[in-house]
Design an enzyme around this catalytic site. Structure first.
Site, PDB file in Angstrom:
ATOM      1  N   LYS A 188       1.185  -1.096  -0.282  1.00 38.24           N
ATOM      2  CA  LYS A 188      -0.260  -0.212   0.258  1.00 38.24           C
ATOM      3  C   LYS A 188       0.915   1.304  -0.007  1.00 38.24           C
ATOM      4  CE  LYS A 188      -1.366   2.281   3.642  1.00 38.24           C
ATOM      5  NZ  LYS A 188      -1.965   2.657   4.772  1.00 38.24           N
ATOM      6  N   ASP A 201      -6.335   1.478   1.520  1.00 37.28           N
ATOM      7  CA  ASP A 201      -5.933   0.749   2.505  1.00 37.28           C
ATOM      8  C   ASP A 201      -7.461   0.858   3.438  1.00 37.28           C
ATOM      9  OD1 ASP A 201      -8.349   3.598   1.747  1.00 37.28           O
ATOM     10  OD2 ASP A 201      -6.708   5.343   3.570  1.00 37.28           O
TER      11      ASP A 201
END
Ligand code: SF4
Length: 219
Positions: A123, A141
């Site tokens: 991420k 996220d």
């Protein structure tokens, strides 16, 4: 399902801008250099954007190159970045990461090289690629994951699966803005526990709205 289109992303952005999502000012504040983006992204894990923004400002006021940040040492960095989550661990990671960047002479610009840095997962690497190098990526996220599923855009149960589904729905030119818009929407309207469905521009079309509105009516 709410139709996933670039126009919808634009509408959402216009809708939430007056609500001043913390992610907007956070991303403005870190744009100054790839190093600041990289370090800020590392600090941001499990930490509110406002806290990260202030911590990064204190750190970069004390030192602003990879070599000088590494030279501060983990203890001093921990003091500067407190109270970000896991600040002691992140301080050690900042030292390791800055040592590597200083040795290489630049922030890496590939997923593989970013993942080799301490504290950087998929991420975070996606965020750095998008913010620092304008590479089209979708950083999934907690906000992007939750909202994509609420809107019926994704069914995946892992961030990687949701990322794949979103990539099939949106053209690459809109991947990077997808993260920023959904994070801002998640911080202000489609919040984790009690989303503000009554005030949401998607309420009439959102598959999840009925359930939340029913819950709030019985309270
Ligand atoms: S209607 Fe409610 S659940 Fe659906 S997107 Fe809006 S805030 Fe989120």
């Amino acid at each position: 399902m709410v139709r996933p289109t670039p126009q919808l992303l634009r509408q959402l952005r216009v809708f939430i801008t007056p609500l001043q999502p913390p992610v907007f000012s956070f991303e403005r504040s870190i744009r100054s250099s790839p190093l600041r983006i990289l370090v800020s992204v590392l600090l941001s894990a499990r930490t509110k954007d406002q806290v990260t923004e202030q911590a990064a400002s204190r750190l970069f006021a004390a030192a602003d190159t990879a070599a000088t940040i590494a030279a501060l040492g983990a203890e001093r960095i921990a003091t500067l970045i407190f109270p970000v989550g896991f600040y002691r661990q992140k301080a050690r990671q900042v030292v390791g990461l800055c040592q590597r960047v200083a040795a290489a002479g630049r922030v890496p610009d590939t997923m593989e090289a970013l993942l080799a840095l301490p504290g950087i997962g998929p991420k975070s690497a996606n965020l750095v690629l998008a913010q620092a190098f304008a590479v089209p990526t979708i950083a999934v996220d907690t906000h992007v994951f939750r909202i994509s599923r609420r809107l019926g855009w994704a069914r995946g149960t892992t961030p990687a699966a949701v990322e794949d589904e979103l990539k099939r729905l949106f053209p690459p030119a809109h991947w990077s803005e997808l993260n920023q818009t959904l994070v801002g929407f998640g911080q202000t309207v489609c919040t984790p526990r009690h989303p503000h469905c009554r005030a949401c521009l998607l309420a009439r079309r959102c598959p999840a709205a009925g359930e939340f509105l029913k819950k709030s009516a019985t309270k």
